[in-house]
Design an enzyme around this catalytic site. Sequence first.
Site, PDB file in Angstrom:
ATOM      1  N   HIS A   7      -2.107  -6.772   9.274  1.00  0.00           N
ATOM      2  CA  HIS A   7      -2.237  -8.177   8.903  1.00  0.00           C
ATOM      3  C   HIS A   7      -1.389  -9.048   9.817  1.00  0.00           C
ATOM      4  CE1 HIS A   7      -3.923  -6.429   5.247  1.00  0.00           C
ATOM      5  NE2 HIS A   7      -4.450  -7.623   5.001  1.00  0.00           N
ATOM      6  N   LYS A  37       2.498 -12.323   6.728  1.00  0.00           N
ATOM      7  CA  LYS A  37       2.325 -11.650   5.431  1.00  0.00           C
ATOM      8  C   LYS A  37       3.660 -11.113   4.941  1.00  0.00           C
ATOM      9  CE  LYS A  37      -0.676  -8.401   2.967  1.00  0.00           C
ATOM     10  NZ  LYS A  37      -0.947  -9.422   1.922  1.00  0.00           N
TER      11      LYS A  37
END
Length: 243
Positions: A132, A136
Amino acid sequence: MSPTLLINGAKGRMGHALLQAAQEFNLTVAATADAGDDLAAAMDRADVTVDFSSHLATRQLLELAIAERKPVVIGTTGHAPEAKAQLLKLAAQVPCVWAGNYSVGVNLLFALTRRATAVLGATYDAEVVEMHHRFKKDAPSGTAARLLEIILEERKLGAEALRHGRNGITGERTSAEVGIHSLRGGDVVGDHTVIFAALGERLELTHKASDRAIFAQGALRAARWIVNQPAGVYDMQDVLGLK
C-alpha cells in the site's frame, strides 16, 4: 427508494472517494462527519452510516447506531483482534456490513483463496504479500488480515501460525505456518497476492487496485443492501451473494 447517507470520515481519502461515488450514482449524502463533529446529530439525519474514519471511533459509532437503531457499513481497519471481537458483539445488534475491503474483485479473491486452500492442502506453503501507499497507518491491511483468516480457518490453525516477515536464522519453513509480508511505498492503492508454493509448482492469486473508486462503489452497494436486512453482522460475500 435509495437510502440517505452519513459519510463518517468524509475528509479522508476514502471519504472523498465516497462523496464522489455518491454523486455519480445519484445517492443523497444527508450528512458528513469527522473527528470532533457531533456524530449523533449527523446520524440522526441519515438512513445509513458509511464509516471510513478511525478504529478509535468505532465503539462510539456502534453505540450511537444501537441507540438510533440505524444500519451501518464499516470499512475502517486497524482494530486489534481482542477489540474487534468485542466490537462485533455490539455490531450484531444492528444491521451491519463489516468488511476489510469492499472491492468486488477482492471479494472474489477471498472466495478463490478459500477454495484453493481447501483443494491444495498443507503441502502447499501459503504466504500473503500486500503493498500500500506510504501513508497507510496499519499493517497488515484489512484485506490481508481477512485472507489470512480464511487460510487459517481452512487449515484449522490459530493465530500463532502467522509469521509477520522473517528475520535472522529462522530455520526451515514448516507446513504449520502462514507468512504475511507488508510493503509500503509511493501511492499504491492496494496490491494483494496469495502464494501457494509446493515442490515443483507455485500458484499465485493476485488483485491490484488502481483507483479507490472501486472500494467506494462497493461500500455504497453495501449501504443500499444493508437497509433491508435484519440485525446482524454481514460482509461483502453476503452483499454479493457469494456465500
